[in-house]
Design a protein around this motif. Structure first.
Motif, mmCIF file in Angstrom:
data_model
loop_
_atom_site.group_PDB
_atom_site.id
_atom_site.type_symbol
_atom_site.label_atom_id
_atom_site.label_comp_id
_atom_site.label_asym_id
_atom_site.label_seq_id
_atom_site.Cartn_x
_atom_site.Cartn_y
_atom_site.Cartn_z
ATOM 1 N N UNK A 4 2.988 2.091 -11.981
ATOM 2 C CA UNK A 4 3.885 2.249 -12.703
ATOM 3 C C UNK A 4 5.316 2.838 -11.897
ATOM 4 N N UNK A 5 5.005 3.932 -11.126
ATOM 5 C CA UNK A 5 6.307 4.703 -10.589
ATOM 6 C C UNK A 5 6.828 3.770 -9.285
ATOM 7 N N UNK A 6 5.945 2.921 -8.791
ATOM 8 C CA UNK A 6 6.427 2.081 -7.751
ATOM 9 C C UNK A 6 7.377 1.031 -8.379
ATOM 10 N N UNK A 7 6.850 0.210 -9.378
ATOM 11 C CA UNK A 7 7.724 -0.536 -10.121
ATOM 12 C C UNK A 7 8.963 0.027 -10.444
ATOM 13 N N UNK B 158 0.994 -1.314 0.047
ATOM 14 C CA UNK B 158 -0.099 0.067 0.013
ATOM 15 C C UNK B 158 0.904 1.269 0.195
ATOM 16 N N UNK B 159 0.580 2.146 -1.050
ATOM 17 C CA UNK B 159 1.543 3.219 -0.997
ATOM 18 C C UNK B 159 0.636 4.369 -1.989
ATOM 19 N N UNK B 160 0.917 5.647 -1.514
ATOM 20 C CA UNK B 160 0.116 6.618 -2.415
ATOM 21 C C UNK B 160 0.624 6.648 -3.943
ATOM 22 N N UNK B 161 1.921 6.288 -4.315
ATOM 23 C CA UNK B 161 2.244 6.053 -5.561
ATOM 24 C C UNK B 161 1.630 5.068 -6.455
ATOM 25 N N UNK B 162 1.511 5.809 -7.899
ATOM 26 C CA UNK B 162 1.021 4.993 -8.759
ATOM 27 C C UNK B 162 1.890 3.598 -8.986
ATOM 28 N N UNK C 174 2.345 -6.185 -13.791
ATOM 29 C CA UNK C 174 1.294 -6.832 -14.822
ATOM 30 C C UNK C 174 -0.045 -6.020 -14.243
ATOM 31 N N UNK C 175 -0.603 -5.181 -14.730
ATOM 32 C CA UNK C 175 -1.787 -4.380 -14.250
ATOM 33 C C UNK C 175 -1.331 -3.735 -12.858
ATOM 34 N N UNK C 176 -2.038 -4.278 -11.726
ATOM 35 C CA UNK C 176 -1.591 -3.545 -10.603
ATOM 36 C C UNK C 176 -0.929 -4.699 -9.713
#
Length: 338
Positions: free
Chosen positions: A40-43, A34-38, A58-60
């Motif tokens: 894509x950015x987290x990956x 769980x994080x406020x980032x999207x 892959x997706x979320x």
């Protein structure tokens, strides 16, 4: 034994290290982050900080050889549906939520237990510093702090010293890399000094380690003073400790040999080094404590000064060790019931 199902809230430096360590350890299964980032950015941040980690988005979901981890864009513990993921424990790694009012919602939302990656702001079930007081863990503990990197490192030094020698007083200065809650430019913050640029200044700061080290090590209660200096380096922090012994004539070699022996007994926890290292050399050390043998010096008949290093990776490992301690207690309880 089934892997421990982990939820992680906060995917900053410590959160990403926890994930990286856990996906390479069969004891753990990270089921949700769980994080406020999207997503894509987290990956992107994850793969940029560990180029050897083979994780796809892959997706979320973060997908590795070990399984799939759901990424949730959530801001607060009250909004995180841990019950959906059947987690065994949540690691609170945001650094923002350190009160009972903030942490209890994790339990309300389905987490049987919460382990805080920082020191708490008030009394909780237990502060457990792995390598220091893990034997005090109780199966009924629900809200636990795994301490902080500097707190564990300080407590380890003092536990090893006081296990052999009586001390009169100890003073610790934590020379700490700047943290994510410091601003890069001068910006109004919680106090005058922390409102100044972390990238440009050495910033004197109080440290909660002073209270909690004495809490978990009663033998040093009333004998410890501590202060912190946040310095403009990104990685690698140092402890400067001065210890006043009850006995006279304790020499440098005796103290160094004490830590060399301790490192042989628990190599995953601490290490010694005789090279002339600097802060950037500490990056990536997995131990909680790296004792700088060249930094040990005599300061009068009864006083010894020591230098020791630490980094967040070692602390992230200890957080997972704390999680494992409680998993062991849960397993033992189930065996007793059956």
């Amino acid at each position: 034994m089934q892997p421990i199902r982990l939820g992680i809230m906060g995917f900053g430096r410590v959160g990403r290290q926890l994930y990286q360590l856990a996906v390479q350890d069969e004891r753990f299964d990270v089921v949700a982050v769980s994080d406020i980032g999207s997503a894509g950015i987290l990956h992107n941040l994850l793969t940029k900080t560990d180029h050897d980690l083979d994780v796809k988005l892959e997706n979320n979901y973060l997908v590795s050889e070990r399984g799939r981890t759901r990424l949730m864009s959530v801001d607060r513990p009250t909004e995180t549906p841990w019950d959906v993921f059947d987690v065994d424990v949540v690691i609170e790694a945001t650094g923002r939520f350190r009160t009972l009012a903030d942490l209890v919602p994790h339990l309300d939302n389905g987490a049987p237990r919460v382990v805080l990656s920082e020191l708490p702001e008030e009394k909780i079930d237990r502060v457990l510093l792995y390598g220091v007081n893990e034997a005090s863990a109780k199966v009924g503990d629900q809200i636990i702090s795994a301490g902080s990197a500097s707190t564990t490192a300080t407590a380890l030094v003092l536990k090893i010293i006081t296990g052999v020698f009586a001390i009169e007083q100890a003073t610790m200065t934590s020379v700490h890399a700047y943290t994510s809650d410091q601003s890069l430019q001068d910006y109004a913050g919680p106090d005058y000094r922390r409102s100044r640029s972390g990238a440009e200044n050495i910033i004197p700061n109080a440290t909660p380690a002073l209270h909690w080290v004495q809490e978990v090590l009663p033998e040093v209660a009333g004998k410890l003073s501590a202060y912190a200096l946040n310095v403009p380096v990104q990685v690698g922090s140092m402890l400067d400790l001065t210890i006043a012994f009850s006995e006279p004539d304790i020499d440098i070699d005796t103290v160094n040999q004490l830590f060399i022996s301790a490192a042989k007994e628990r190599p995953a926890l601490l290490k010694t080094i005789g090279d002339p290292i600097v802060s950037s050399d500490v990056k990536g050390i997995p131990q909680s404590l790296l004792v700088d043998l060249l930094g040990t010096m005599k300061a009068g008949d009864r006083m010894i000064k020591m230098l020791a290093w630490h980094e967040t990776l070692g602390h992230s490992r200890r957080i997972l060790d704390v999680v494992d301690v409680y998993a062991g207690l849960d397993s033992d309880q189930k065996k007793e019931v059956s």
